[in-house]
Motif scaffolding. Structure first.
Motif, mmCIF file in Angstrom:
data_model
loop_
_atom_site.group_PDB
_atom_site.id
_atom_site.type_symbol
_atom_site.label_atom_id
_atom_site.label_comp_id
_atom_site.label_asym_id
_atom_site.label_seq_id
_atom_site.Cartn_x
_atom_site.Cartn_y
_atom_site.Cartn_z
ATOM 1 N N MET A 82 0.804 -1.220 0.000
ATOM 2 C CA MET A 82 0.000 0.000 0.000
ATOM 3 C C MET A 82 0.842 1.278 0.000
ATOM 4 O O MET A 82 0.323 2.389 0.145
ATOM 5 N N PRO A 83 2.186 1.111 -0.189
ATOM 6 C CA PRO A 83 2.985 2.347 -0.205
ATOM 7 C C PRO A 83 2.586 3.270 -1.352
ATOM 8 O O PRO A 83 2.318 2.827 -2.467
ATOM 9 N N VAL A 84 2.511 4.555 -1.037
ATOM 10 C CA VAL A 84 2.270 5.588 -2.047
ATOM 11 C C VAL A 84 3.482 6.515 -2.045
ATOM 12 O O VAL A 84 3.835 7.066 -1.009
ATOM 13 N N LEU A 85 4.109 6.651 -3.215
ATOM 14 C CA LEU A 85 5.284 7.517 -3.322
ATOM 15 C C LEU A 85 4.949 8.745 -4.156
ATOM 16 O O LEU A 85 4.282 8.639 -5.191
ATOM 17 N N GLN A 86 5.418 9.880 -3.705
ATOM 18 C CA GLN A 86 5.289 11.114 -4.478
ATOM 19 C C GLN A 86 6.710 11.573 -4.810
ATOM 20 O O GLN A 86 7.518 11.749 -3.925
ATOM 21 N N VAL A 87 6.969 11.732 -6.106
ATOM 22 C CA VAL A 87 8.307 12.112 -6.557
ATOM 23 C C VAL A 87 8.238 13.501 -7.176
ATOM 24 O O VAL A 87 7.569 13.719 -8.179
ATOM 25 N N GLU A 88 8.905 14.425 -6.554
ATOM 26 C CA GLU A 88 8.946 15.817 -7.019
ATOM 27 C C GLU A 88 10.280 15.994 -7.753
ATOM 28 O O GLU A 88 11.337 15.712 -7.190
ATOM 29 N N MET A 89 10.251 16.413 -9.032
ATOM 30 C CA MET A 89 11.523 16.565 -9.747
ATOM 31 C C MET A 89 11.425 17.660 -10.809
ATOM 32 O O MET A 89 10.332 18.052 -11.209
ATOM 33 N N LEU A 90 12.565 18.136 -11.240
ATOM 34 C CA LEU A 90 12.598 19.144 -12.289
ATOM 35 C C LEU A 90 12.064 18.583 -13.597
ATOM 36 O O LEU A 90 12.245 17.411 -13.902
ATOM 37 N N LYS A 91 11.420 19.428 -14.378
ATOM 38 C CA LYS A 91 10.954 19.042 -15.708
ATOM 39 C C LYS A 91 12.135 18.663 -16.599
ATOM 40 O O LYS A 91 13.246 19.088 -16.368
ATOM 41 N N GLY A 92 11.854 17.872 -17.616
ATOM 42 C CA GLY A 92 12.896 17.634 -18.606
ATOM 43 C C GLY A 92 13.237 16.163 -18.813
ATOM 44 O O GLY A 92 13.991 15.830 -19.709
ATOM 45 N N ARG A 93 12.682 15.301 -17.972
ATOM 46 C CA ARG A 93 12.929 13.875 -18.189
ATOM 47 C C ARG A 93 11.991 13.349 -19.281
ATOM 48 O O ARG A 93 10.860 13.808 -19.415
ATOM 49 N N THR A 94 12.450 12.366 -20.017
ATOM 50 C CA THR A 94 11.658 11.734 -21.067
ATOM 51 C C THR A 94 10.720 10.701 -20.444
ATOM 52 O O THR A 94 10.887 10.287 -19.306
ATOM 53 N N VAL A 95 9.715 10.297 -21.239
ATOM 54 C CA VAL A 95 8.828 9.239 -20.786
ATOM 55 C C VAL A 95 9.645 7.966 -20.533
ATOM 56 O O VAL A 95 9.374 7.228 -19.588
ATOM 57 N N GLU A 96 10.631 7.734 -21.343
ATOM 58 C CA GLU A 96 11.461 6.532 -21.153
ATOM 59 C C GLU A 96 12.173 6.546 -19.794
ATOM 60 O O GLU A 96 12.246 5.521 -19.114
ATOM 61 N N GLN A 97 12.640 7.714 -19.393
ATOM 62 C CA GLN A 97 13.289 7.820 -18.076
ATOM 63 C C GLN A 97 12.288 7.596 -16.933
ATOM 64 O O GLN A 97 12.583 6.932 -15.954
ATOM 65 N N LYS A 98 11.085 8.148 -17.108
ATOM 66 C CA LYS A 98 10.057 7.940 -16.075
ATOM 67 C C LYS A 98 9.671 6.466 -16.007
ATOM 68 O O LYS A 98 9.487 5.906 -14.926
ATOM 69 N N ARG A 99 9.544 5.849 -17.174
ATOM 70 C CA ARG A 99 9.164 4.428 -17.234
ATOM 71 C C ARG A 99 10.180 3.566 -16.470
ATOM 72 O O ARG A 99 9.819 2.695 -15.691
ATOM 73 N N GLU A 100 11.447 3.859 -16.721
ATOM 74 C CA GLU A 100 12.513 3.091 -16.073
ATOM 75 C C GLU A 100 12.545 3.394 -14.565
ATOM 76 O O GLU A 100 12.750 2.510 -13.736
ATOM 77 N N MET A 101 12.336 4.648 -14.236
ATOM 78 C CA MET A 101 12.366 5.051 -12.820
ATOM 79 C C MET A 101 11.262 4.339 -12.030
ATOM 80 O O MET A 101 11.522 3.724 -11.004
ATOM 81 N N VAL A 102 10.025 4.424 -12.491
ATOM 82 C CA VAL A 102 8.935 3.807 -11.718
ATOM 83 C C VAL A 102 9.091 2.285 -11.671
ATOM 84 O O VAL A 102 8.752 1.647 -10.676
ATOM 85 N N ASN A 103 9.609 1.709 -12.739
ATOM 86 C CA ASN A 103 9.820 0.264 -12.760
ATOM 87 C C ASN A 103 10.838 -0.158 -11.699
ATOM 88 O O ASN A 103 10.593 -1.065 -10.896
ATOM 89 N N LYS A 104 11.964 0.534 -11.649
ATOM 90 C CA LYS A 104 13.034 0.163 -10.716
ATOM 91 C C LYS A 104 12.733 0.573 -9.274
ATOM 92 O O LYS A 104 13.048 -0.150 -8.329
ATOM 93 N N VAL A 105 12.119 1.735 -9.104
ATOM 94 C CA VAL A 105 11.773 2.155 -7.741
ATOM 95 C C VAL A 105 10.749 1.181 -7.147
ATOM 96 O O VAL A 105 10.865 0.742 -5.996
ATOM 97 N N THR A 106 9.739 0.817 -7.952
ATOM 98 C CA THR A 106 8.727 -0.125 -7.465
ATOM 99 C C THR A 106 9.369 -1.454 -7.065
ATOM 100 O O THR A 106 9.024 -2.032 -6.019
ATOM 101 N N ALA A 107 10.301 -1.908 -7.867
ATOM 102 C CA ALA A 107 10.972 -3.190 -7.564
ATOM 103 C C ALA A 107 11.714 -3.135 -6.231
ATOM 104 O O ALA A 107 11.566 -4.034 -5.391
ATOM 105 N N VAL A 108 12.489 -2.080 -5.996
ATOM 106 C CA VAL A 108 13.260 -2.036 -4.750
ATOM 107 C C VAL A 108 12.374 -1.723 -3.534
ATOM 108 O O VAL A 108 12.646 -2.182 -2.429
ATOM 109 N N VAL A 109 11.305 -0.958 -3.750
ATOM 110 C CA VAL A 109 10.380 -0.716 -2.644
ATOM 111 C C VAL A 109 9.705 -2.023 -2.229
ATOM 112 O O VAL A 109 9.621 -2.364 -1.037
ATOM 113 N N ALA A 110 9.230 -2.782 -3.200
ATOM 114 C CA ALA A 110 8.575 -4.062 -2.908
ATOM 115 C C ALA A 110 9.544 -5.018 -2.211
ATOM 116 O O ALA A 110 9.192 -5.708 -1.247
#
Lengths: 62, 62, 62, 62, 62, 62
Positions: free
Chosen positions: A1-29
């Motif tokens: 049930m963890p909810v993460l809020q990530v505040e960051m500067l604009k400018g990342r690509t969708v590919e970077q976000k995709r990789e970020m949420v994938n890897k962050v979710t894995a290590v959080v789990a």
């Protein structure tokens, strides 16, 4: 049930976000011992004029 | 004095927001026993590339 | 996928929280046109010394 | 290490934000007894249709 | 209508919080050109094991 | 400059938090292309009566 809020500067690509949420979710789990399915991540992007460190806007400190 | 922050996907109309804050404020005031006047609601809208469930961006899971 | 964060003063019973999340989820689902299943609500309770209006702590304004 | 999140209506100039983060950081450091360097401020700007008081959107109450 | 959320380590006195919200509200009202009455400040206090910088919990870096 | 807020149920050990912030910081820095030093993580722990999914408090759904 963890909810993460990530505040960051604009400018990342969708590919970077995709990789970020994938890897962050894995290590959080893995570290919090919960299924990946219950992890929610919200990304909020900021302009450089909307974040300050030490009293100075990022837009002024670059 | 309750302050609510509502994070949701973009795409709702002003009419939907109007109805949502009206009804949420009413049930919050009723259940928490406080006057409607002290309830504040902040809405934040997200792009589908800025929210992930189970490690997958919403934009990829539709 | 709406995620709500509710900031409120301490002192509500579990029964009040139960009724609040039940009713808020119902009106959010109804007005935003989404299934109740995707609505998450996080409650954060505050001491009266941790909330201020107009520059005055709630603990001082009662 | 204080992190501040400031939610406000759109329409302020960069100059106003610059002055705000400068002065808020100074008084936070002074009152909480910490160096200015560890103070982070995040600004989030809202449309008037995304903030409600007493169940009424700001866009409707002006 | 600005709403501020202040995240900080536990350990400040009520007197420090009182002075902080008083002075922060004053400079926010002055720089954002709004009445003090509409400024809300929420304080959230953290244990040193609940904040990390550079991947290290504060409790480990003291 | 990413700031992460992690909302989770109470009950994790300091060791789990230590490992979580260490690994999350590493993958955030890697995927967002920023130094680990600028990543801040705030953890907020919730009681099971303060989180609801689908209108039901976690404390009632276990």
């Amino acid at each position: 049930m963890p909810v993460l809020q990530v505040e960051m500067l604009k400018g990342r690509t969708v590919e970077q976000k995709r990789e970020m949420v994938n890897k962050v979710t894995a290590v959080v789990a893995e570290t919090l011992k919960c299924p990946k399915e219950v992890v929610t991540i919200i990304i909020r992007e900021m302009e450089a004029e909307n974040i300050a460190q030490a009293g100075v806007l990022k837009v002024d400190s670059k």
